[in-house]
Design a protein around this motif. Structure first.
Motif, mmCIF file in Angstrom:
data_model
loop_
_atom_site.group_PDB
_atom_site.id
_atom_site.type_symbol
_atom_site.label_atom_id
_atom_site.label_comp_id
_atom_site.label_asym_id
_atom_site.label_seq_id
_atom_site.Cartn_x
_atom_site.Cartn_y
_atom_site.Cartn_z
ATOM 1 N N VAL A 1 -4.401 28.550 15.100
ATOM 2 C CA VAL A 1 -3.664 27.265 14.896
ATOM 3 C C VAL A 1 -2.040 27.606 14.898
ATOM 4 C CG1 VAL A 1 -5.646 25.962 14.086
ATOM 5 C CG2 VAL A 1 -3.870 27.486 12.384
ATOM 6 N N ASP B 1 0.495 24.399 10.913
ATOM 7 C CA ASP B 1 -0.709 23.576 10.790
ATOM 8 C C ASP B 1 -1.530 23.596 9.585
ATOM 9 O OD1 ASP B 1 -0.283 22.662 13.304
ATOM 10 O OD2 ASP B 1 -1.533 24.002 14.519
ATOM 11 N N VAL C 1 -4.470 24.352 7.047
ATOM 12 C CA VAL C 1 -5.415 25.340 7.026
ATOM 13 C C VAL C 1 -6.775 24.798 6.079
ATOM 14 C CG1 VAL C 1 -6.238 27.673 5.740
ATOM 15 C CG2 VAL C 1 -4.062 27.603 7.265
ATOM 16 N N THR D 1 -9.278 27.298 11.595
ATOM 17 C CA THR D 1 -7.954 27.489 11.355
ATOM 18 C C THR D 1 -7.556 28.472 10.341
ATOM 19 O OG1 THR D 1 -8.125 26.367 9.234
ATOM 20 C CG2 THR D 1 -8.171 24.868 10.889
ATOM 21 N N GLN E 1 1.948 26.473 5.259
ATOM 22 C CA GLN E 1 0.607 25.633 5.577
ATOM 23 C C GLN E 1 0.257 25.122 4.423
ATOM 24 O OE1 GLN E 1 -0.578 29.523 6.243
ATOM 25 N NE2 GLN E 1 0.758 29.406 8.104
#
Length: 285
Positions: free
Chosen positions: A109, A113, A115, A181, A280
Motif C-alpha cells: 500500500v 495508507d 494499515v 496492507t 500510518q
C-alpha cells in the motif's frame, strides 16, 4: 531522482520530486513507474533531462495521495534477522546465511495508507526496512559488484508482521507476513545514484510519537550487495522485483512483557535517511 506515484488507489500517476522539493507530473513523459521503466535507460534519461530543464508540469501536492512508488511489482523477497542488534534482542543466533521468506505484492500500500490489524491478531508488530528495487535481470551474479549493478534504487518499506501467525501457528513465516496492507512502501523510489553507500543509512520508527527503532544499515549482517548476489543464486531477479532487507532492533517482539504490540488507533511513523517518511494509522480489518 526521486520517483513516485500519486492519486487514488488503482489510478496513480507517475511523478517526480525535484531538487527543490517541487512535485512534477511525469504522465506526459512515461506511462508509469514499473520494472519496464527501470530497465529502460533511454526512458530514464528522458526523465532526467526533463527534470533538469524544468519542463515538467508542477503538481499541486495539497491533498494528493501518495501511492506505492512502484507499479506491477513482480515479487517481494524478504531477509529475516539481518541486523546484529535485532538478532540479539530476539535471542536468535546470527544466521550463517540469509533467512529468506516472501511477501505477496498485494500486501503493498502507499506510505500513508491505513494499515489493518488482522482479525484475531494480538501480536501485530512494526519493522522499518530498507527496500532494494531491482532494475536489471540478474541470475547467478558472480560478484557483489555485479549484483549491485542490478539495483535501480531504494525505498522505505514497512514490513508489518503478525508474530503469533508467524511463529506460533506452524508452517512458514509467510502466514504472519502476508496480511492485507502489511507492506507500505514509499513515498519515493530513489535512484541508486543518489544513495552512494546503502550501508550508511539511518532508520527510525515511532509509535504514537514514542521512538522505538533507531538503527543503521551499517549493522546489517548481510549487506545490500551480498543480499542481491546471494538471492540471484536461488532465484532470478527481474526489473520491478523488491527486496526487503531486514529491520534493526526495537520491535515489539523484542521488548519485555507486556510487549507493546499494535492496536487499532495506533499511529506508526518511520523514516530512512534520504528515502522519506511514512505515517500510518492502524484500524481493525
Amino acid at each position: 531522482m526521486k520517483l513516485l506515484r500519486v492519486g487514488p488507489v488503482g489510478a496513480e500517476a507517475p511523478a517526480l520530486l525535484d531538487g527543490d522539493g517541487i512535485l512534477r507530473d511525469l504522465s506526459g513523459t512515461v506511462a508509469d513507474i514499473d520494472g519496464a521503466l527501470l530497465a529502460d535507460d533511454a526512458a530514464l534519461a528522458r526523465i532526467a533531462a526533463a527534470a533538469a530543464d524544468g519542463s515538467l508540469p508542477v503538481l499541486d501536492a495539497a491533498g494528493l495521495r501518495v501511492g506505492p512508488p512502484l507499479a506491477r511489482i513482480g515479487k517481494i523477497v524478504c531477509i529475516g534477522l539481518n541486523y546484529h542488534d535485532h538478532a540479539a534482542e530476539t535471542g536468535a543466533p546470527v544466521p550463517a546465511e540469509p533467512i529468506v521468506f516472501m511477501k505477496a505484492p498485494d500486501t503493498v500500500v502507499g506510505p500513508d495508507d491505513t494499515v489493518l490489524v488482522p482479525r484475531g491478531s494480538v501480536k501485530t508488530d512494526w519493522e522499518v526496512e530498507l527496500a532494494i528495487v531491482i532494475g536489471r535481470k540478474v541470475r547467478y551474479a558472480a560478484s557483489q559488484e555485479e549484483a549491485l549493478a542490478a539495483v535501480a534504487g531504494y525505498a522505505l518499506s514497512h514490513d508489518v508482521s503478525e508474530r503469533e501467525f508467524q511463529i506460533e501457528r506452524g508452517g512458514q513465516w509467510d502466514k504472519g507476513k502476508n496480511c492485507e496492507t502489511f507492506n507500505p512502501i514509499g513515498p519515493w523510489l530513489v535512484t541508486a545514484d543518489e544513495i552512494p553507500d546503502p550501508q550508511a543509512l539511518g532508520l527510525r520508527l515511532w509509535v504514537n510519537g514514542a521512538p522505538q527503532q533507531n538503527g543503521s544499515t551499517a549493522d546489517q549482517i548481510f549487506p545490500v550487495a551480498e543480499v542481491v548476489r546471494y538471492l540471484s543464486h536461488f532465484m532470478t531477479l527481474y526489473p520491478g522485483d523488491v527486496i526487503n532487507t531486514g529491520t534493526p532492533a526495537g520491535v515489539a517482539m523484542g521488548r519485555p512483557e507486556p510487549k507493546p504490540y499494535l492496536r487499532a488507533g495506533d499511529v506508526v511513523e518511520l523514516e530512512i535517511d534520504g528515502l522519506g517518511r511514512q505515517r500510518q494509522v492502524l484500524a481493525d480489518a
